[in-house]
Structures are given as structure tokens and as C-alpha cells.
Design a protein around this motif. Sequence first.
Motif, PDB file in Angstrom:
ATOM      1  N   ARG A   5      44.817 -18.593 -33.263  1.00  0.00           N
ATOM      2  CA  ARG A   5      44.519 -17.076 -33.071  1.00  0.00           C
ATOM      3  C   ARG A   5      43.141 -16.911 -33.293  1.00  0.00           C
ATOM      4  O   ARG A   5      42.409 -17.805 -34.475  1.00  0.00           O
ATOM      5  N   GLY A   6      42.518 -16.264 -32.611  1.00  0.00           N
ATOM      6  CA  GLY A   6      40.619 -16.399 -32.383  1.00  0.00           C
ATOM      7  C   GLY A   6      40.267 -16.150 -31.753  1.00  0.00           C
ATOM      8  O   GLY A   6      40.380 -14.980 -30.860  1.00  0.00           O
ATOM      9  N   PHE A   7      38.370 -16.106 -31.398  1.00  0.00           N
ATOM     10  CA  PHE A   7      37.374 -15.643 -30.500  1.00  0.00           C
ATOM     11  C   PHE A   7      37.302 -16.418 -29.525  1.00  0.00           C
ATOM     12  O   PHE A   7      37.415 -18.156 -30.307  1.00  0.00           O
ATOM     13  N   THR A   8      37.630 -16.585 -28.508  1.00  0.00           N
ATOM     14  CA  THR A   8      37.036 -17.640 -27.521  1.00  0.00           C
ATOM     15  C   THR A   8      35.227 -17.635 -27.397  1.00  0.00           C
ATOM     16  O   THR A   8      34.442 -16.875 -28.223  1.00  0.00           O
ATOM     17  N   LEU A  13      29.784 -15.287 -27.565  1.00  0.00           N
ATOM     18  CA  LEU A  13      28.473 -15.250 -26.865  1.00  0.00           C
ATOM     19  C   LEU A  13      28.062 -13.842 -25.841  1.00  0.00           C
ATOM     20  O   LEU A  13      27.015 -12.963 -26.292  1.00  0.00           O
ATOM     21  N   VAL A  14      29.488 -12.866 -25.828  1.00  0.00           N
ATOM     22  CA  VAL A  14      28.857 -11.800 -25.322  1.00  0.00           C
ATOM     23  C   VAL A  14      28.862 -10.473 -26.895  1.00  0.00           C
ATOM     24  O   VAL A  14      28.577  -9.560 -26.903  1.00  0.00           O
TER      25      VAL A  14
END
Length: 123
Positions: A5-8, A13-14
Motif C-alpha cells: 500500500r502507498g502512493f505511486t 507528482l500530481v
Amino acid sequence: MTRSRGFTLLEVLVALAILAVVLSAGFRAVGLATGSANDLRERLIADWVAQDRLAEHRAMGRFLEPGVNEGSVTQAGREFRWREEVKATPNALFRRIDIKVSLAGEGDHALSQLSGFLVRPLR
């Protein structure tokens, strides 16, 4: 197989791009507010200069002849130019005085304008 789990990287960047836009808009708003405060301060001091000129004439009992007078004064570390235009009125006991105040060296842009009346002192 477990999924982490986590952010890509794309999501991060967004989020950073959105944060950069929001912060730059906030800094711009603060900069504009600061500039407006300085303008307001200069207008307030210019109002004081105009009121001082009128109060000085009244306190000294001056009854000025029609014409134009100009000069300068330093207030709050800034030099202001004042211009007084004295006009006759239908009543010979009164003179109208229009005072315009601007920053010295910045043209004829008036920061303050004040009109008042001078009364011929009784003798």
C-alpha cells in the motif's frame, strides 16, 4: 502475493504540482496585500499633510489671497509635495482652499485632496 500500500510516483507528482500552484497563489495574494497596505499608509499620511496645511492656516488666522501656493514636507520619512489653490467666493469674508498632496518625485498623481474654507479674521 501481498500488495503493498502507498502512493505511486505519478500520484505524488500530481499532489506536488497542486501544492505548488496553491502556494504560488498564496504568496501572490500576500504580496498584493502588502502592496495595498503600503499604498493605504501613503494615502493616510497624505491626508494628514493636507489636514495639517488647512489647520495651520486656520490656527494662524491667515486669510490668503487667491492664487496657488506649493511646497513640500517630510512625514514618516517620506517627502510629500502639497499644492494649494486659493479661490475667492461670492462672500468676501470667505476663501475656498483646495489642497492636493502627492509623493515628491512621482508626478502630479494626488494621493489626497482636501477642500476647506478660510474665514477673514475679525479685527
